[in-house]
Scaffold this motif. Structure first.
Motif, PDB file in Angstrom:
ATOM      1  N   CYS A  27       8.796   7.991   0.777  1.00 32.51           N
ATOM      2  CA  CYS A  27       8.674   8.555  -0.794  1.00 32.51           C
ATOM      3  C   CYS A  27       7.520   9.519  -0.762  1.00 32.51           C
ATOM      4  O   CYS A  27       7.348  10.235  -1.811  1.00 32.51           O
ATOM      5  N   GLY A  28       6.456   8.973  -0.245  1.00 37.57           N
ATOM      6  CA  GLY A  28       4.991   9.803  -0.027  1.00 37.57           C
ATOM      7  C   GLY A  28       4.193   9.314  -1.068  1.00 37.57           C
ATOM      8  O   GLY A  28       3.052   9.876  -1.285  1.00 37.57           O
ATOM      9  N   ARG A  29       4.517   8.280  -1.823  1.00 38.52           N
ATOM     10  CA  ARG A  29       3.674   7.732  -2.919  1.00 38.52           C
ATOM     11  C   ARG A  29       2.978   6.615  -2.744  1.00 38.52           C
ATOM     12  O   ARG A  29       1.664   6.438  -3.489  1.00 38.52           O
ATOM     13  N   SER A  30       2.944   6.060  -1.418  1.00 36.94           N
ATOM     14  CA  SER A  30       2.167   4.907  -0.997  1.00 36.94           C
ATOM     15  C   SER A  30       0.711   5.265  -0.858  1.00 36.94           C
ATOM     16  O   SER A  30       0.287   6.513  -0.245  1.00 36.94           O
ATOM     17  N   ARG A  31      -0.016   4.544  -1.095  1.00 39.82           N
ATOM     18  CA  ARG A  31      -1.482   4.628  -0.996  1.00 39.82           C
ATOM     19  C   ARG A  31      -2.001   3.960   0.455  1.00 39.82           C
ATOM     20  O   ARG A  31      -3.170   4.167   1.035  1.00 39.82           O
ATOM     21  N   GLU A  32      -1.007   3.800   1.266  1.00 46.10           N
ATOM     22  CA  GLU A  32      -1.156   3.028   2.393  1.00 46.10           C
ATOM     23  C   GLU A  32      -0.586   3.996   3.616  1.00 46.10           C
ATOM     24  O   GLU A  32      -0.010   3.497   4.692  1.00 46.10           O
TER      25      GLU A  32
END
Length: 95
Positions: A27-32
């Motif tokens: 999704c591209g939303r991860s902070r990891e």
């Protein structure tokens, strides 16, 4: 369904361990980045589970457009810099 967010316009080199399961952020939303941290919840975009076939460095896709996810296939070269940090789908762009 949401579109993936372009996390970066270049791949990320990560060290993988043979036989270990990983969850790639689609999704591209991860902070990891490039791995999932659960930020996809509610987007309709699920992470991709994969098991490393060998130990060593791997270039994982950060633009989320690769045809060979989770690995980079060079499509980031077609993603404009202005798309980084935004929802983007390369297949919807005119040629």
């Amino acid at each position: 369904m949401a579109k993936p967010i372009v996390a970066a316009n270049e791949p990320k080199v990560v060290r993988l361990e043979r036989g270990r399961e990983y969850y790639f952020c689609r999704c591209g939303r991860s902070r990891e980045q490039p791995f999932c941290d659960g930020s996809h919840e509610g987007t309709g975009i699920e992470p991709m589970a994969f098991t490393a076939r060998k130990s060593g460095d791997a270039w994982l896709c950060m633009c989320k457009q690769s045809k060979g996810l989770p690995f980079c296939d060079g499509l980031h070269a077609q993603v404009p810099d202005s798309a980084v940090g935004t929802e983007f789908d390369l297949t919807e762009q005119s040629t």
